[in-house]
Design a protein around this motif. Structure first.
Motif, mmCIF file in Angstrom:
data_model
loop_
_atom_site.group_PDB
_atom_site.id
_atom_site.type_symbol
_atom_site.label_atom_id
_atom_site.label_comp_id
_atom_site.label_asym_id
_atom_site.label_seq_id
_atom_site.Cartn_x
_atom_site.Cartn_y
_atom_site.Cartn_z
ATOM 1 N N ILE A 246 41.926 -102.740 -42.242
ATOM 2 C CA ILE A 246 41.590 -104.082 -41.669
ATOM 3 C C ILE A 246 41.487 -104.012 -39.723
ATOM 4 N N ALA A 247 42.221 -103.075 -39.353
ATOM 5 C CA ALA A 247 42.455 -102.974 -37.865
ATOM 6 C C ALA A 247 40.899 -102.377 -37.489
ATOM 7 N N TRP A 248 40.263 -101.687 -38.431
ATOM 8 C CA TRP A 248 38.914 -101.277 -37.951
ATOM 9 C C TRP A 248 37.962 -102.431 -37.744
ATOM 10 N N ILE A 249 38.376 -103.429 -38.842
ATOM 11 C CA ILE A 249 37.047 -104.812 -38.888
ATOM 12 C C ILE A 249 37.729 -105.297 -37.585
ATOM 13 N N LEU A 250 38.728 -105.477 -37.218
ATOM 14 C CA LEU A 250 39.248 -106.282 -36.055
ATOM 15 C C LEU A 250 38.964 -105.696 -34.805
ATOM 16 N N ARG A 251 39.266 -104.547 -34.614
ATOM 17 C CA ARG A 251 39.234 -103.700 -33.478
ATOM 18 C C ARG A 251 38.476 -102.248 -33.444
ATOM 19 N N PRO A 252 37.202 -102.083 -33.824
ATOM 20 C CA PRO A 252 36.725 -100.863 -34.084
ATOM 21 C C PRO A 252 36.762 -99.991 -32.932
ATOM 22 N N GLU A 253 36.956 -100.722 -31.700
ATOM 23 C CA GLU A 253 37.016 -99.671 -30.442
ATOM 24 C C GLU A 253 38.135 -98.902 -30.420
ATOM 25 N N LEU A 254 39.375 -99.244 -31.332
ATOM 26 C CA LEU A 254 40.682 -98.367 -31.436
ATOM 27 C C LEU A 254 40.020 -97.308 -32.063
ATOM 28 N N PHE A 255 39.060 -96.856 -32.575
ATOM 29 C CA PHE A 255 38.972 -95.888 -33.474
ATOM 30 C C PHE A 255 37.535 -95.089 -33.010
ATOM 31 N N GLU A 256 37.771 -93.738 -33.462
ATOM 32 C CA GLU A 256 36.771 -92.680 -33.057
ATOM 33 C C GLU A 256 36.255 -91.932 -34.371
ATOM 34 N N GLY A 257 35.124 -91.730 -34.483
ATOM 35 C CA GLY A 257 34.716 -90.865 -35.570
ATOM 36 C C GLY A 257 32.979 -90.530 -35.397
ATOM 37 N N ARG A 258 32.651 -90.048 -36.706
ATOM 38 C CA ARG A 258 31.141 -89.942 -36.555
ATOM 39 C C ARG A 258 30.548 -90.252 -38.103
ATOM 40 N N GLU A 259 29.177 -90.133 -38.060
ATOM 41 C CA GLU A 259 28.502 -90.419 -39.008
ATOM 42 C C GLU A 259 28.064 -89.105 -39.689
ATOM 43 N N ILE A 260 28.601 -89.095 -41.022
ATOM 44 C CA ILE A 260 28.370 -87.530 -41.479
ATOM 45 C C ILE A 260 28.037 -87.935 -43.163
ATOM 46 N N ASN A 261 27.860 -86.686 -43.693
ATOM 47 C CA ASN A 261 27.914 -86.921 -45.350
ATOM 48 C C ASN A 261 29.172 -86.507 -45.916
ATOM 49 N N VAL A 262 29.522 -87.381 -46.851
ATOM 50 C CA VAL A 262 30.710 -87.117 -47.534
ATOM 51 C C VAL A 262 30.503 -87.143 -49.067
ATOM 52 N N GLU A 263 30.737 -86.042 -49.811
ATOM 53 C CA GLU A 263 30.713 -86.156 -51.217
ATOM 54 C C GLU A 263 31.887 -85.981 -51.911
ATOM 55 N N ILE A 264 32.204 -86.392 -53.266
ATOM 56 C CA ILE A 264 33.416 -86.111 -54.066
ATOM 57 C C ILE A 264 33.305 -85.280 -55.051
ATOM 58 N N GLU A 265 34.274 -84.491 -54.853
ATOM 59 C CA GLU A 265 34.579 -83.419 -56.032
ATOM 60 C C GLU A 265 35.303 -83.928 -57.298
ATOM 61 N N THR A 266 34.386 -83.580 -58.333
ATOM 62 C CA THR A 266 35.244 -84.242 -59.493
ATOM 63 C C THR A 266 35.555 -83.165 -60.508
ATOM 64 N N GLN A 267 35.097 -81.791 -60.447
ATOM 65 C CA GLN A 267 35.531 -81.017 -61.477
ATOM 66 C C GLN A 267 36.028 -79.580 -60.919
ATOM 67 N N GLY A 268 36.359 -79.508 -59.666
ATOM 68 C CA GLY A 268 36.986 -78.224 -59.213
ATOM 69 C C GLY A 268 38.386 -78.214 -59.681
ATOM 70 N N GLU A 269 38.427 -76.505 -60.204
ATOM 71 C CA GLU A 269 39.726 -76.398 -60.643
ATOM 72 C C GLU A 269 40.932 -76.708 -59.675
ATOM 73 N N PHE A 270 40.653 -76.572 -58.473
ATOM 74 C CA PHE A 270 41.807 -76.858 -57.467
ATOM 75 C C PHE A 270 41.498 -78.007 -56.691
ATOM 76 N N THR A 271 40.343 -78.448 -56.644
ATOM 77 C CA THR A 271 39.783 -79.257 -55.517
ATOM 78 C C THR A 271 39.190 -80.881 -55.939
ATOM 79 N N THR A 272 39.819 -81.096 -57.430
ATOM 80 C CA THR A 272 39.389 -82.367 -57.780
ATOM 81 C C THR A 272 39.995 -83.441 -56.902
ATOM 82 N N GLY A 273 38.808 -84.405 -56.753
ATOM 83 C CA GLY A 273 39.211 -85.568 -55.683
ATOM 84 C C GLY A 273 39.303 -85.334 -54.192
#
Length: 312
Positions: A246-273
């Motif tokens: 909610i705070a990001w919507i109100l005050r995005p200047e309080l946050f810093e990040g970058r545009e990247i690719n994010v994939e979700i692991e669904t089948q890893g033996e130790f890395t699901t999720g």
């Protein structure tokens, strides 16, 4: 004009603070809230959502029950963090407001089709089951979403439910994969950022001293919530994960990040999720999310304090 949002939630003490922050902010118009199974089962998350709305003096808001289980998995819950009710810390009265008729997924679909395209932000602060199911049932709505601002995932901080997975993504990784691959604009508030949003005793006591009912409720929730993090991490406070969305919507200047690719692991033996975040852009996969890395902790808590003081 106020930003129109739908909050998709599984309260959760930090969900409760996020909802209060939204309801206290004139820059935001909450079109409705949809409960999802997550921190506790759906029967409790929808009840808690109605309790929070009444606490904030907003029994007029539509609250719908959404999905009671992940798309393909057995539900994993987090009573060990949030207590048996999900809102342990203060006993709130049974709400007079009733659930609105109709499934929460249908509410999401109908709202996105009714409102002008690009004007509604979805704010999922629990597992992504409802959002993914809405996209599966009604693919046409994806292009109508303004953006999705979600709390979930991790990269540098790794997991809080397994060594590699954050809870919201782990509960329903198949849903998360659908959402992250949907093409809808994504803003992701992962543990990397939210673990910087640590409460402190001075802030909690300031909440307790507010001459309204919401401030002392926030203090009581935080008292309960903090005990888990003190025991697990040795920290002096607890991270308020969900209010960051909610705070990001109100005050995005309080946050810093970058545009990247994010994939979700669904089948890893130790890395699901796991949120496989290409922070260093070493793959050729196109960016699909603004992934937040840091936040201004003092600015965030000043915002939350000022807004909670406005409530009944």
């Amino acid at each position: 004009m106020a930003q129109k949002i739908i909050i998709d939630t599984d309260p959760g003490q930090d969900d409760a603070v996020a909802i209060l922050l939204a309801l206290a902010s004139p820059e935001i118009e909450v079109l409705g809230l949809v409960a999802v199974a997550g921190n506790v089962p759906l029967a409790l998350t929808e009840l808690n959502t109605r309790k929070i709305c009444e606490l904030a003096g907003r029994p007029d808001l539509p609250v719908h029950a959404g999905c009671a289980a992940p798309l393909e998995r057995k539900l994993v819950t987090a009573e060990h963090v949030h207590g048996k009710t999900g809102l342990d810390g203060i006993e709130l009265p049974e709400p007079a407001m009733q659930l609105r008729p109709g499934h929460g997924v249908d509410f999401i679909i109908d709202t996105l089709r009714r409102e002008p395209a690009g004007t509604v932000t979805l704010v999922p602060i629990g597992p992504l089951t409802n959002i993914a199911e809405a996209f599966r049932r009604a693919p046409d709505i994806v292009a109508r979403v303004g953006r999705i601002v979600l709390m979930g995932g991790a990269y540098f901080e790794v997991g809080n439910i397994t060594p590699t997975a954050e809870f919201n993504i782990y509960v329903d990784p198949e849903a998360a994969r659908i959402v992250f691959r949907s093409g809808a604009p994504l803003v992701v508030l992962p543990l990397d950022a939210t673990h910087e949003a640590l409460t402190g005793r001075d802030w909690v006591e300031a909440m307790r001293a507010l001459p309204n009912r919401c401030g002392p409720a926030v203090a009581s929730w935080t008292d309960f919530f903090e005990r888990y993090d003190r025991e697990k991490y040795g920290s002096q406070g607890a991270p308020l994960h969900d209010p960051c969305a909610i705070a990001w919507i109100l005050r995005p200047e309080l946050f810093e990040g970058r545009e990247i690719n994010v994939e979700i692991e669904t089948q890893g033996e130790f890395t699901t999720g796991m949120t496989v975040a290409d922070w260093w852009r070493v793959s050729d996969r196109p960016a699909n999310a603004l992934f937040i890395r840091h936040l201004d902790r003092d600015g965030l808590f000043a915002l939350i304090s000022e807004r909670i003081a406005r409530l009944p």
